[in-house]
Design a protein around this motif. Sequence first.
Motif, mmCIF file in Angstrom:
data_model
loop_
_atom_site.group_PDB
_atom_site.id
_atom_site.type_symbol
_atom_site.label_atom_id
_atom_site.label_comp_id
_atom_site.label_asym_id
_atom_site.label_seq_id
_atom_site.Cartn_x
_atom_site.Cartn_y
_atom_site.Cartn_z
ATOM 1 N N MET A 202 0.813 -1.231 0.000
ATOM 2 C CA MET A 202 0.000 0.000 0.000
ATOM 3 C C MET A 202 0.840 1.271 0.000
ATOM 4 S SD MET A 202 -2.897 -0.829 -0.604
ATOM 5 C CE MET A 202 -3.418 0.863 -0.637
ATOM 6 N N LEU B 96 -4.136 -4.219 12.192
ATOM 7 C CA LEU B 96 -3.165 -3.479 11.377
ATOM 8 C C LEU B 96 -1.845 -4.235 11.395
ATOM 9 C CD1 LEU B 96 -1.671 -0.558 13.438
ATOM 10 C CD2 LEU B 96 -3.419 -2.055 14.354
ATOM 11 N N GLN B 97 -1.151 -4.147 10.310
ATOM 12 C CA GLN B 97 0.204 -4.702 10.273
ATOM 13 C C GLN B 97 1.182 -3.580 9.955
ATOM 14 O OE1 GLN B 97 0.458 -8.465 8.134
ATOM 15 N NE2 GLN B 97 -1.487 -9.106 8.976
ATOM 16 N N GLY B 99 0.492 -0.664 8.994
ATOM 17 C CA GLY B 99 -0.027 0.604 9.483
ATOM 18 C C GLY B 99 -0.276 1.654 8.419
ATOM 19 N N PHE B 100 -0.032 1.327 7.186
ATOM 20 C CA PHE B 100 -0.145 2.379 6.168
ATOM 21 C C PHE B 100 -1.598 2.739 5.872
ATOM 22 C CE2 PHE B 100 0.153 4.453 2.040
ATOM 23 C CZ PHE B 100 1.167 5.364 2.302
ATOM 24 N N CYS B 101 -2.450 1.720 5.819
ATOM 25 C CA CYS B 101 -3.867 1.991 5.549
ATOM 26 C C CYS B 101 -4.597 2.461 6.792
ATOM 27 C CB CYS B 101 -4.546 0.719 5.045
ATOM 28 S SG CYS B 101 -4.695 -0.554 6.327
ATOM 29 N N CYS B 133 -6.477 -2.500 2.061
ATOM 30 C CA CYS B 133 -5.424 -2.899 2.977
ATOM 31 C C CYS B 133 -4.762 -4.115 2.353
ATOM 32 C CB CYS B 133 -5.989 -3.271 4.348
ATOM 33 S SG CYS B 133 -4.735 -4.009 5.422
ATOM 34 N N ARG B 134 -3.459 -4.084 2.229
ATOM 35 C CA ARG B 134 -2.772 -5.196 1.584
ATOM 36 C C ARG B 134 -2.275 -6.216 2.603
ATOM 37 N NH1 ARG B 134 -3.186 -7.873 -3.052
ATOM 38 N NH2 ARG B 134 -1.301 -7.930 -4.322
ATOM 39 N N THR B 136 -3.739 -7.129 6.064
ATOM 40 C CA THR B 136 -4.500 -7.860 7.081
ATOM 41 C C THR B 136 -5.516 -8.844 6.541
ATOM 42 O OG1 THR B 136 -6.256 -6.213 7.110
ATOM 43 C CG2 THR B 136 -4.416 -5.870 8.627
HETATM 44 S S1 FES Z 1 -1.916 -2.744 7.517
HETATM 45 FE FE1 FES Z 1 -0.626 -2.640 5.781
HETATM 46 S S2 FES Z 1 -1.981 -1.920 4.286
HETATM 47 FE FE2 FES Z 1 -3.286 -2.250 5.944
#
Ligand code: FES
Lengths: 771, 161, 288
Positions: A202, B96-97, B99-101, B133-134, B136
């Motif tokens: 993303m 979240l992983q 955290g970008f989204c 989100c890529r 989760t």
């Molecule tokens: S936590 Fe990585 S894009 Fe949603």
Amino acid sequence: MSTTAPKRASNLFVGSPIERLEDLRFLTGRGQYVDDLAVENMLHAAILRSSVAHGRILSIDSSAARARRGVHAVITAADIGTVPTIPLRHDPTPAIRRFEQPVIADGKVRYVGEPIAVVIAESAALAEDALEAIAVDIEALRVVADREFARKDDIILFETVGTNVPDTITAVRGKADDAAFNSAPYRRREHFSVQRHAAVPMEPRGLLAEWDDANARITVRGACKVPFTNRRALAQMMNLPEASVRMVEYDVGGGFGARGEFYPEDFLIPFAARLLGRPVKWTEDRRENLTALNHARDMECDLEIACARDGALIALRAHACTDIGAYVRTNGATAARNIAQVLAGPYRIPHVRVDVSLVITNKTPVGTYRGPGRFESDFCRERLFDMAAADLGVDRVEFRRRNLIREADMPYPLPKVQVLDIESECDSGDYQITLDRCLAEFKWAERAKLNGKLIDGRHHGIAVGCYLEGGGTGPRENVRLAVEADGSISLFVGSSSVGQGVETVFAQIAADALEVPMERINRVLHGSTDYVAQGFGSFSSRSIVMGGNAIGDAAQKLRTLIREAAAKRLQCQASDIVIDRGMAVGPAPARAAIALKEFAGLCADGTFASAKRTYSYGAHAAYVAVDAKTGHVELIDYVAVEDVGRIVNPLTLHGQCIGAVVQGLGGAFLEHFIYDENGQLLTGSFADYLMPTASDFPQIRAVALEDKPSPLNPMGAKGAGEGGIIPVGGVVANAVAAALGSLGVEPRDLPLSPPRLWQMIQAARATCAAR
Amino acid sequence: MPVKFEVNGKRVEVEVEPRLTLADCLRHKLRLTGTHVGCEHGVCGACTVLVDGAAVRSCLMLAVQAEGAKVVTVEGLSRDEGLTPLQASFRKHHALQCGFCTPGMITTAHALLSEEPNCDADRVREVLSGNLCRCTGYISIVEAVLDARTAYRRRGGGNGA
Amino acid sequence: MKLPPFDYACPTSVSEVVALLAAHDGEAKPLAGGQSLVPMLAFRVALPSLLVDLRKVAELRHIKITNEGIALGAMVRWREILDDARLRTAHPLLIAAVAHVAHYQIRNRGTVGGSMAHADPAAELPGIAVTCEAKIAVTGKAGARVIAAADFFQGPLTTALQSDEIITEIRLPLWPAKRRFGFQEFARRRGDFAMAAAALFYDEDGGKARNAHIGAIGVADRPLRLKAAEDAINGTSIDEAVIAKAEAAASASVDPADDIHASGAYRKALIGVMVERALRDAAGLKTT
Ligand code: FES
Ligand SMILES: Cc1cc2nc3c(=O)[nH]c(=O)nc-3n(C[C@H](O)[C@H](O)[C@H](O)COP(=O)(O)OP(=O)(O)OC[C@H]3O[C@@H](n4cnc5c(N)ncnc54)[C@H](O)[C@@H]3O)c2cc1C
Ligand code: FES
């Protein structure tokens, strides 16, 4: 190395679903990603990319662009002089090395999106405006748009090399020759393909490079995955000692194998910063990201198996071909190598031979994407297994059960990859357990009653498949643990974070290993080249295995140092000291306790080296309903079961698995880089490159086991994180085939898009009618 | 041209080119980098902020169009210390992983729960389908949002943050 | 993907808007919700010299329900349509269609005028407009005029609007309370533009359908009425046989081109299925 460490009473954190430390900053908008950075005097870069897939550059006139307001420089191949190529990080056979990518188009362009010029300007918008003012005259050459045409070698992308086929990678176990096949009671051969798609994290990439003229040093912010390798490459290209290159990692918005490899921009931006003596920032936009970041998958495979009447596999052989795009990038051969190695999967097949050719075309180069080669392999193999089981009248589950590698067979060798001379073996496991557990969670027996049924206008089907996940790739990882003035512990590690939660997981491991409360691990510093002398990064599901065990080693050493220091003070033997709840405690009866802060300054370096890979494994099952009139597939249920040897954090592991499954479903149903015959990417925006959304696949369950630890490291850990994606394509395609069994629809190509499925259903009906 | 609006309760005045998007204005002029930009063409939702209470994509709005508006970003939905119930729910469910989204998910979920604290799972999925989100696979995000509903009900909607 | 440079104006009346557009001779563009225009700017496929923001033009924001029908001001946002309880009975087909438009955040900004002017062949509202024989009120330098929806759409992203004209209002004829209707759409993912969609309604007279209107979205360069399918149901009482006929007629009356997302043959079949399913919804018949 000893086998699994026994679980100590104080092993409080490893194995617990600890909420992540990282989350606190991410949830409040305080994460720091590279595009968030701004420094004094910063300039911005934009990159002119080829709009022509194959051509000779006749001239580049950047005078008008240079003259524009706010433009500081326009850099082309001519400004760089001898244009370096990007070295391979993996599998650098001499044959493959001939196809390395120059950091900027040098005389020729070979794919749409290839960098031709870099504009440096006062703002990103001004830089982008100036791109339009650069006049590039390109003599268009005939485009090599697909594998088939490429292999004819009519049009050659690298004239001096003389072929579009860089290499063929072969893996062998036993003797899968004609004799083996001819004498087999049953054989079936089919052709499969997996479409080009990609990691697409993303966060687009970004870099901020600063040149320190006084010390002749370059700092590159925005590194990730393999900063140490990239430091070496950049130092070489810029003619600097490695020590003069600093790579700094920030928060990273997803990697999945693609992000953090060395790309052209990783040279161009630092080069521009040095040229101009000012900080230069580049933020990839999504449009360029979709042609610049590594693509993946794009393979076809001619696969044949031979078995006994009861389904016992005798031999497997295949010719696969991967379209690797216009150049071989850092790890462009990895998927091909993995296909060769794991096409046979977690099954006992005495005779295996797999040949995988790499083919060059005028498309974006490929690299790894989560489960590289494995996703593709599993699709082909598992599909063929279901076809064979049906032919033989053997139950699909039974077919797999009969052929799975057994615990008693361990360690079981994978086919040997010739040329590269890679040998590997499955380290441990009981593959029946994960299969059984998967069937139980899925309620297979109950659902089998619905298989192939038409219910309320939709065809229902189920399938199950098994897989292997190689991980824990060596060679080594380094860690430093240091006691700070306040008694807290800092942890420095060479592994990188790509958003997978390494800070929390490493803190858990360190806290247990040091027997201190987790809050004592106050900082986990990773990825940047400042922290440890040499790090190896995050790829191939290696962080926990390599980094985690290195922490164990460092902790062991730090504990020894603390005990020795405490013993000196308490005038006793080091062996009398125990470390308990963050205190060093002396022998009875006094039991004098010294707080850790008294040992500030102590630090220990740990390392873990391993030449052998771990293999986690599992089974997935899917339940689908197919609307034959639209070709739409609803995924009603999906179950993933894996055994990862040792679970450090069930919460993050579960997240990795579900996330990977959904990515796999994207690859199975939605995502597709479609090119036309001119090498133009037709799905170059998020409106056309379709990734899964929240409403597409709402029902997925994941179970993780740690029944069979790896014998290869003290923690017993195996790689995890990629497994979830590996079997998805095969399992859902088999479920669709099972649903449409009455029509005889057999998907052989991904993605299973509605128009494609509809087409197959139409064709199957037409065939039925003709009969 | 100058533009005046309110961000997270503070009045701001910035000089912008008309072509500057609200997302870039927040990030690069006002240094509120919690709002992320994942596509700049309106598909990913990472840039979602609240404008006069409504969740919108800040990459598809010009900064000059925010004149007079009340803009709230993820920073404005956070406390100095600790987490809000919505954020805590995200953490608890591991929603979240990388955290970008996440900022876009939080702003969108906040808007939804403020308006519809009784929404069901389908509605949550429908609304979040505008945010990619890529990492989760979404399931944990949907659970986190559902679990946070109680906090918004208690507060009578509106300020679960 | 930074936007190209342009000037910006934010007038408060239709006449000022028109004057600005006229003064820029085709180089200026109205800016409504920006949900289609800004992405086009980001990809630099639109390069206007001036954007004329309509957000302060108060006369474009109304939703009027009278006994002539419904009038939607051009700046009415998707969200406002979905939130207006009156419309659920005043025009349920409109609501059913708008529920498929884009995503939550986009619906908070996107407008009906922008959607009509953008004229995406796969967009819902233009399809509803054509199906329901809407009238589009526009104002330009030469004054106001009203264009029938059937004449308004001229091809992909192409309309009957002059460069100095803006849409002021979309007028949908009165919707009788007992009208039967259905809307069915097939898209790859939630919120995506339709691969194909069918909007239809008919009135009932002594158990027989009459006044059937069947619209098709996403199967041609603009939204279409499917006369042959309408003929198949007018004067009948809807049963399986009629539905099958309408499905076949719908498919037969379109000839979609191949594109990256689907073959023409697929869309041709798909529109039949959408009509079939929408008709079932309208008639209250279960799927078989
Ligand atoms: S936590 Fe990585 S894009 Fe949603
Ligand atoms: C990810 C995504 C998904 C989407 N999915 C869908 C979907 O499924 N279905 C759908 O229908 N739409 C969809 N859209 C588009 C969305 O509905 C837009 O809101 C709509 O098409 C345009 O409306 P707008 O108000 O945003 O117009 P703008 O973007 O502001 O303008 C669009 C065009 O119309 C012109 N214009 C605007 N108002 C007027 C006026 N009053 N008179 C004359 N010209 C005018 C502008 O100059 C411009 O050329 C999607 C958009 C995105 C980003
Ligand atoms: S950045 Fe705004 S929607 Fe993607």
